[in-house]
Motif scaffolding. Structure first.
Motif, PDB file in Angstrom:
ATOM      1  N   ALA A 719       0.783  -1.327  -0.067  1.00 46.69           N
ATOM      2  CA  ALA A 719      -0.114  -0.084  -0.109  1.00 46.69           C
ATOM      3  C   ALA A 719       0.886   1.269  -0.065  1.00 46.69           C
ATOM      4  O   ALA A 719       0.408   2.259  -0.565  1.00 46.69           O
ATOM      5  N   GLY A 720       1.963   1.105   0.869  1.00 44.17           N
ATOM      6  CA  GLY A 720       2.882   2.433   0.811  1.00 44.17           C
ATOM      7  C   GLY A 720       2.737   2.879   2.049  1.00 44.17           C
ATOM      8  O   GLY A 720       3.238   4.096   2.229  1.00 44.17           O
ATOM      9  N   HIS A 721       2.565   2.276   3.095  1.00 44.60           N
ATOM     10  CA  HIS A 721       2.501   2.714   4.479  1.00 44.60           C
ATOM     11  C   HIS A 721       3.703   2.564   5.081  1.00 44.60           C
ATOM     12  O   HIS A 721       4.136   1.778   6.127  1.00 44.60           O
ATOM     13  N   ALA A 722       4.951   3.197   4.715  1.00 41.30           N
ATOM     14  CA  ALA A 722       6.236   3.204   5.118  1.00 41.30           C
ATOM     15  C   ALA A 722       6.488   3.329   6.494  1.00 41.30           C
ATOM     16  O   ALA A 722       7.121   2.361   7.046  1.00 41.30           O
ATOM     17  N   THR A 723       5.929   4.456   7.149  1.00 44.52           N
ATOM     18  CA  THR A 723       6.149   4.450   8.655  1.00 44.52           C
ATOM     19  C   THR A 723       5.841   3.188   9.502  1.00 44.52           C
ATOM     20  O   THR A 723       6.015   2.942  10.270  1.00 44.52           O
ATOM     21  N   ASP A 724       4.479   2.688   8.945  1.00 48.60           N
ATOM     22  CA  ASP A 724       3.888   1.699   9.703  1.00 48.60           C
ATOM     23  C   ASP A 724       4.732   0.350   9.471  1.00 48.60           C
ATOM     24  O   ASP A 724       4.933  -0.299  10.498  1.00 48.60           O
ATOM     25  N   ALA A 755      12.243  -5.003   2.900  1.00 47.07           N
ATOM     26  CA  ALA A 755      13.573  -4.513   2.370  1.00 47.07           C
ATOM     27  C   ALA A 755      13.082  -3.709   1.074  1.00 47.07           C
ATOM     28  O   ALA A 755      13.845  -2.674   0.795  1.00 47.07           O
ATOM     29  N   MET A 756      12.037  -3.963   0.402  1.00 46.43           N
ATOM     30  CA  MET A 756      11.739  -3.090  -0.633  1.00 46.43           C
ATOM     31  C   MET A 756      11.304  -1.759  -0.033  1.00 46.43           C
ATOM     32  O   MET A 756      11.406  -0.696  -0.751  1.00 46.43           O
ATOM     33  N   VAL A 757      10.556  -1.702   1.118  1.00 46.68           N
ATOM     34  CA  VAL A 757      10.285  -0.322   1.689  1.00 46.68           C
ATOM     35  C   VAL A 757      11.459   0.492   2.054  1.00 46.68           C
ATOM     36  O   VAL A 757      11.561   1.715   1.599  1.00 46.68           O
ATOM     37  N   HIS A 758      12.387  -0.242   2.399  1.00 48.95           N
ATOM     38  CA  HIS A 758      13.745   0.631   2.660  1.00 48.95           C
ATOM     39  C   HIS A 758      14.334   1.244   1.503  1.00 48.95           C
ATOM     40  O   HIS A 758      15.101   2.046   1.357  1.00 48.95           O
ATOM     41  N   ASP A 759      14.472   0.245   0.335  1.00 45.92           N
ATOM     42  CA  ASP A 759      14.834   0.606  -0.957  1.00 45.92           C
ATOM     43  C   ASP A 759      14.142   1.639  -1.376  1.00 45.92           C
ATOM     44  O   ASP A 759      14.919   2.643  -1.942  1.00 45.92           O
ATOM     45  N   GLN A 761      12.782   4.116   0.020  1.00 46.25           N
ATOM     46  CA  GLN A 761      13.288   5.257   0.863  1.00 46.25           C
ATOM     47  C   GLN A 761      14.822   5.565   0.843  1.00 46.25           C
ATOM     48  O   GLN A 761      15.264   6.521   1.296  1.00 46.25           O
ATOM     49  N   GLY A 762      15.596   4.946  -0.077  1.00 45.16           N
ATOM     50  CA  GLY A 762      16.773   4.973  -0.279  1.00 45.16           C
ATOM     51  C   GLY A 762      17.809   4.528   0.747  1.00 45.16           C
ATOM     52  O   GLY A 762      19.079   5.105   0.731  1.00 45.16           O
ATOM     53  N   ASP A 763      17.293   3.791   1.665  1.00 42.77           N
ATOM     54  CA  ASP A 763      18.353   3.299   2.675  1.00 42.77           C
ATOM     55  C   ASP A 763      18.765   1.841   2.395  1.00 42.77           C
ATOM     56  O   ASP A 763      18.261   0.868   2.713  1.00 42.77           O
ATOM     57  N   GLN A 764      19.885   1.878   1.631  1.00 46.51           N
ATOM     58  CA  GLN A 764      20.233   0.760   1.034  1.00 46.51           C
ATOM     59  C   GLN A 764      21.049  -0.215   2.009  1.00 46.51           C
ATOM     60  O   GLN A 764      20.880  -1.529   1.968  1.00 46.51           O
TER      61      GLN A 764
END
Length: 901
Positions: A719-724, A755-759, A761-764
């Motif tokens: 969904a894209g709820h990265a913070t959650d 892993a995808m959510v961190h990707d 956000q640019g956090d490799q």
């Protein structure tokens, strides 16, 4: 020759002048005084003149009157023992007791032996010395054995002697009548009959005198203010830990930072009792910390010290011997009998356990009050009523005395019966207040079971209690203990039903190995029966259905042999036949995914439909639910994701009305996992998140947080709820770590999603850490082929790398039957369009029928079509579809692709 009085001199009066003053009081002449003291008359006259000046007397008659008054304490001493070690902590208690002494004239600091009463009152008395200008005196009453000698002990401490015509009981109040002073009376418990009347007379005649007493029991006088001295604080960097550190340093032992938690636990087991902690620290040089912890099961043997001026404090046993000497025979019997309780207990519970000959049940309640007055029991007020508790050292002492009295078997037998009744009452009761009532008796149930399990004559009772505790622990969401208790019950009575309960609890815990083992054990215990057929078939189903929850799968040919034996034993029994049919589905499903053919999918569907038919004949919701699981798998294998989602929802609805027993819970957990997964598969993220939250919030998954959060993490990531996602991923890791980081290939999509959510956000670095988790879960390359390409493609498209995304997506593999199949094919079209692939239009046409009915996949395809046509308005139009489908990430991406972000 008359003796010169040895009364202490008034302030500023020399010893020689004091002797002369005493003789003036006896109306001696200067010549008589000089003859008696072997000094000249002129010298006597000089001293008399000095006394008239110092004491403000008008003449010799007035001087004689002053000399005839009762002797007074010298000046304003602070006569407190010098502490031999540093006083630790107690800031709140020190403030509270200081306030009590300031506000009340007689305060008794009450507490069990060794809790630190004396050190606390000495610190408080020193703090208050300035408030008592005429003196602070400490009186140790330990050496006093006769209550009638209390006044004499006080007089000796204050420095008073007997006066002619006046008893010592009168002399002390007379001497302190106009003084503002504080008396500290230490250890009053054994001479309370003498302390109480003495203090009453003293305070009545001395309006500015205060008394601070220590005792294991209240003095029971109406003007007494009681302050209960608690054990040392045990939370965090507590006073208890600080005391241990200090006393350890005194014997040359440095406490390392890594040992603090272990020391805190040790202090908790010692109930924060200062004496016990000091004695434990003193044993460090010979036992070490590990030896101390290992020896805590026997406090009385372990906690002994060297020579002490006060023998009571040489060991915990000596301290308790002193306390026991103050009790009557009935109270001694009660103390040792209630020692069988390991948790706080009520008066009715104590009556049931301890009220047998020679102790009448009617005497128990009064006896509990007396033991509480002696600080041998603490009183705990709660919403459930008053409870009593003995410190662990006192409890161990009581058990020792119980054995010596030959009452251990009787008392523990009655405790076992009480525990059985309590467990049966809990099992039959409603849920209001149930958890608190269970928590209050749980440790006693466990202790009684442990005792009974070791006695052949008590095995039947132990078996009954183990079954009850297994059920109660499950209802309390202690599912690890629940499995343990059911297995214990099975061992006590060769009980296949208990093994079945243990197997379903293990399944709830996602312990595939245990569930498989226990179903096989149940079959062995059942013998050659139709029940054994069901057990063997269920073991086979478990092998395939829970394969991702095995640490190590048994050989592939083993379940086939189990299923063959199950068929032989099933006969015409409908339940056994339904179980075998379900096992056939599980076996065929595994083969179908490996074979990847339409014929295999058809066989799988036929077997699933037969399993559902057989289960429904049983009118058993659980059997039907298991068969619907097989049907869901067959529908997904056939590519009918919508039908699979509908079947998954019906499973949840079928289970909702049922009470949450272990077998229902196992099915419910699986049903919610599948419902969430199928919701994701058909693009219904709103429903998927709803099912995922329900799974996350199941209390019985408290010890399996990684399972509880697994599906909601995946839905939120898509969904894209990265913070959650980032917040919940911490809970996932905590739960997985607490479970021992077991291999769990079925949880691979979770790690890939995070892993995808961190990707995105640019956090490799974080992305790489979660890809490592994917490996640690035991996920194979074949496993991740079902979902990983889609997650990778979302990130690659986000970073503007459509050609690479297309490469990842345009490969054959398990994604064709994975839950992200619709997402996969739709993303492939977008990647082809953005990469300028010549066949993008054909690919779009081919894909639309595959993704039909999936709102998110459909919106992705509509956006790809608009991109292909350069239709900005068409691109923007898809933003609303993504919003309606609960996918804010793709909604935002739409705006960026349209150049409107």
């Amino acid at each position: 020759m008359a003796l010169v009085s040895k009364q202490p001199a008034p302030s500023g009066v020399s010893p020689r002048e004091a002797e002369i003053l005493a003789l003036v009081g006896e109306h001696r002449s200067n010549a008589e005084i000089g003859a008696q003291l072997f000094i000249s008359v002129r010298t006597v006259e000089t001293h008399v003149s000095s006394l008239l000046r110092k004491l403000g007397a008008a003449d010799r008659r007035a001087l004689a009157d002053l000399a005839a008054e009762p002797a007074r304490p010298t000046h304003a001493p602070v006569a407190l023992p010098a502490p031999l070690s540093r006083f630790i902590g107690r800031a709140r208690e020190r403030d509270a007791l200081r306030g009590a002494v300031t506000g009340h004239r007689q305060v008794t600091a009450v507490g069990p032996g060794g809790v630190g009463k004396t050190r606390l009152v000495l610190a408080v008395a020193a703090d208050l010395a300035g408030a008592f200008p005429d003196g602070v005196w400490f009186v140790d009453l330990v050496p006093v054995t006769d209550p009638a000698m209390v006044a004499a002990a006080v007089a000796a401490a204050v420095g008073l002697g007997e006066q002619q015509g006046r008893s010592i009981d009168d002399s002390v109040p007379a001497a302190l009548a106009d003084r503002r002073a504080l008396l500290v009376l230490d250890n009053c418990e054994h001479v309370a009959d003498g302390v109480a009347p003495f203090v009453e007379r003293l305070l009545a005649r001395c309006p500015q005198v205060s008394v601070l007493a220590t005792s294991r029991a209240r003095l029971m006088v109406p003007f007494e203010w009681v302050y209960h001295v608690p054990p040392l604080s045990l939370d965090g960097e507590s006073d208890a830990v600080e005391l241990f550190r200090d006393r350890a340093a005194a014997v040359g032992w440095t406490v390392e930072a890594a040992q603090v938690e272990q020391i805190a636990d040790l202090c908790r087991k010692l109930d924060g009792v200062a004496l016990a902690i000091e004695l434990a620290a003193a044993r460090l040089p010979t036992l070490g910390l590990d030896g101390l912890v290992a020896g805590l099961s026997d406090h009385l043997r372990l906690l002994v010290g060297g020579y002490r001026a006060d023998d009571r404090h040489r060991s915990v046993r000596a301290m308790l011997d002193w306390s026991q000497a103050l009790l009557t025979g009935d109270d001694l019997a009660l103390l040792r009998r209630v020692a069988v309780f390991v948790s706080p207990f009520t008066a009715p519970a104590a009556t049931a356990v301890a009220g047998f000959d020679p102790l009448a049940p009617g005497h128990v309640v009064d006896g509990l009050a007396r033991l509480a007055d002696q600080s041998l029991l603490s009183v705990i007020a709660s919403a459930g009523g008053t409870r009593y508790r003995a410190l662990e050292t006192i409890r161990q002492y009581g058990i020792e005395q119980l054995t010596a009295a030959g009452e251990q078997e009787a008392a523990l037998g009655r405790h076992l019966r009480w525990c059985l009744e309590a467990a049966e009452d809990l099992a039959a009761s409603g849920k209001d207040g149930w958890r608190a009532r269970f928590d209050a008796v749980a440790d006693d149930l466990r202790a009684a079971l442990s005792w009974a399990a070791d006695r052949p004559g008590r095995r039947a009772e132990a078996h009954r209690l183990a079954l009850l505790l297994g059920r109660l622990a499950f209802d309390r969401n202690l599912i690890g203990e629940s499995q343990q208790r059911y297995e214990q019950a099975a061992a006590l009575a060769d009980d296949p039903a208990a093994l079945r309960h243990a197997a379903t609890v293990a399944a709830c815990r996602m312990r595939g190995d245990d569930a498989y083992r226990l179903w096989r054990a149940a079959a062995d215990a059942a013998g050659d029966t139709t029940d054994a057929a069901r057990d063997l078939a269920t073991a086979t189903t478990t092998y395939f259905r829970k394969s991702g929850a095995f640490a190590q799968l048994p050989p592939r040919d083993e379940p086939a042999a189990l299923l063959s034996r199950a068929r032989q034993l099933a006969g015409d029994d409908p339940a056994a036949q339904a179980a075998v049919a379900l096992a056939d589905c599980a076996t065929a499903g595994y083969a179908s995914f490996a074979e990847q053919s339409e014929d295999a999918a058809s066989r799988m569907m036929a077997l699933a439909e037969r399993a559902v038919e057989l289960a429904r004949r049983l009118d058993d919701p659980l059997a039907e639910c298991g068969a619907l699981f097989a049907l869901t798998g067959a529908q997904r294998r056939a590519g009918d994701e919508s039908a699979a989602a509908a079947t998954a929802r019906s499973r949840v609805e079928l289970l909702d009305p049922l009470p949450l027993t272990p077998d229902v819970a196992d099915e419910l957990i699986d049903a919610l996992l599948i419902a969430t997964a199928t919701g994701i598969a058909v693009g219904d993220l709103v429903a998927a998140r709803r099912w995922g939250r329900r799974l996350r919030d199941l209390p019985l998954l408290a010890e399996a947080g990684h399972v509880a959060t697994s599906r909601i993490l995946m839905a939120d990531a898509l969904a894209g709820h990265a913070t959650d996602v980032i917040a919940a991923s911490g809970r996932f890791l905590d739960g997985w770590t607490q479970a021992g980081r077991p291999p769990a290939r079925n949880l691979g999509p979770v790690a890939a999603a995070v892993a995808m959510v961190h990707d995105l956000q640019g956090d490799q670095a974080a992305r790489d850490e979660w890809l490592a988790v994917l490996d640690q879960l035991g996920v194979t390359t074949q496993d991740r082929a079902g979902y990983h390409p889609a997650f990778e493609a979302i990130a690659l498209l986000h970073h503007g790398k459509p050609a690479l995304a297309l490469e990842r997506l345009d490969t054959p593999g398990a994604w064709r039957t994975g839950i992200l199949m619709h997402w996969h094919v739709a993303l492939r079209v977008e990647a082809a369009v953005l990469a300028g692939h010549p066949n993008a239009a054909d690919l779009l046409t081919e894909t639309r029928p595959i993704a039909a009915g999936n709102p998110i996949a459909g919106a992705l395809l509509d956006r790809a079509a608009a991109l292909l046509d350069g239709d900005k308005e068409g691109i923007l139009a898809t933003a609303g579809a993504f919003a309606a489908a609960g996918c804010p990430y793709q909604q935002t991406r739409t705006l960026l692709l349209a150049g409107a972000g």
